[in-house]
Design an enzyme around this catalytic site. Structure first.
Site, short mmCIF file in Angstrom:
data_model
loop_
_atom_site.label_atom_id
_atom_site.label_comp_id
_atom_site.label_asym_id
_atom_site.label_seq_id
_atom_site.Cartn_x
_atom_site.Cartn_y
_atom_site.Cartn_z
N HIS A 96 -4.58 -14.82 6.08
CA HIS A 96 -4.47 -14.74 4.62
C HIS A 96 -3.67 -15.91 4.07
O HIS A 96 -3.21 -15.86 2.93
CB HIS A 96 -3.84 -13.41 4.19
CG HIS A 96 -4.75 -12.23 4.38
ND1 HIS A 96 -4.36 -10.94 4.14
CD2 HIS A 96 -6.04 -12.14 4.79
CE1 HIS A 96 -5.37 -10.11 4.40
NE2 HIS A 96 -6.40 -10.82 4.80
N ARG A 137 0.81 -1.22 0.00
CA ARG A 137 0.00 0.00 0.00
C ARG A 137 0.85 1.27 0.00
O ARG A 137 0.31 2.36 -0.08
CB ARG A 137 -0.94 0.01 1.20
CG ARG A 137 -2.08 -0.93 0.96
CD ARG A 137 -3.13 -0.88 2.02
NE ARG A 137 -4.16 -1.83 1.68
CZ ARG A 137 -4.02 -3.13 1.81
NH1 ARG A 137 -2.92 -3.62 2.33
NH2 ARG A 137 -4.97 -3.96 1.46
N CYS A 174 0.68 -31.03 -10.04
CA CYS A 174 0.66 -32.08 -9.02
C CYS A 174 1.34 -33.36 -9.53
O CYS A 174 1.05 -33.81 -10.64
CB CYS A 174 -0.79 -32.37 -8.63
SG CYS A 174 -0.99 -33.67 -7.40
ZN ZN Z 1 -3.33 -33.61 -7.39
#
Ligand code: ZN
Length: 253
Positions: free
Chosen positions: A124, A40, A156
């Site tokens: 967050h 910011r 993945c």
């Molecule tokens: Zn996966």
């Protein structure tokens, strides 16, 4: 008048010593002394040259995953190398001494944990892990670099699904369990230390109100003005690391 001059830091040390349940709520300002700019701050922040709504959104992640990672991959590398500063260290020390119950943070940089804080609520999310959006497999940050395919997309190993950092992107809800814990802590705190946050981003911005509503006090340690300034029992607006070190020294004195 012969009254003793008491600095705001000494006053806050006294408040901490007199409170049973102290909780910290931290934002980007805590990590600025570690070399992580507050986005910011005009012209200096992470987002100065990029429109966050174009990259750091859940829609952008799904629609243009390569672009998302082109932006985030170097930033994660950069964040992973940062070290805690005395502001983080003081909070870890307060917890060790039994003076601080927990740290609620808007920061994703893991630096509170690196400094030794144990009860950290990352509302967050955090760069510490990334997860497959298809099968849910979790990967530690150290492994994410090995998941990138030739196109620059983290993929993945198990199911070839897209892997997303476990940080809250624009357009995503905050983790419900973390927010529930944060609300519970703030609703029962005698003293909430609001550190390095402008307290403007909801729903985190509502947390000090929970402390005030049940009769607790808030202290504000940040350079910027906040919507809660007039409610603060103590207000420190210098360098956040120096201010917190002075508070710790006040507890020792
Ligand atoms: Zn996966």
């Amino acid at each position: 008048m012969a009254g003793q001059v008491t600095s705001a830091a000494e006053e806050l040390a006294g408040l901490i010593a007199a409170s049973d349940r102290v909780v910290a709520l931290t934002g980007a300002g805590v990590s600025v002394p570690s070399g992580i700019p507050d986005f910011r701050t005009p012209g200096k922040g992470l987002w100065a040259k990029v429109d966050p709504m174009a990259v750091a959104t859940i829609d952008a992640f799904h629609s243009d995953t390569k672009r998302f990672w082109d932006f985030y991959r170097p930033r994660f590398h950069d964040l992973a190398d940062k070290e805690p500063n005395p502001a983080h260290t003081v909070l870890a020390e307060l917890e060790r001494r039994g003076r601080l119950d927990a740290v609620i943070t808007q920061n994703i940089d893991r630096l509170h944990r690196k400094a030794g804080s144990e009860d950290v609520i990352e509302v967050h999310g955090s760069i510490a892990t990334a997860s497959c959006t298809s099968c849910g497999e979790s990967y530690p940050l150290e492994e994410v670099e090995s998941l990138f395919d030739a196109d620059g997309v983290a993929t993945c190993r198990g199911c070839a699904g897209k892997v997303k950092p476990d940080v809250v992107l624009f357009g995503e809800l905050l983790p419900a369990d973390a927010m529930a814990r944060a609300e519970q802590l703030c609703s029962s705190a005698d003293l909430l230390l609001c550190i390095g946050s402008s307290l403007e981003v909801h729903p985190v911005a509502g947390l000090p109100g929970l402390t005030l509503a049940h009769g607790g006090r808030i202290a504000i340690i940040t350079r910027s003005s906040t919507p809660y300034d007039s409610d603060a029992a103590v207000r420190l607006d210098g360098d956040v690391a120096e201010d917190l070190q002075a508070v710790l020294a006040g507890l020792d004195g």
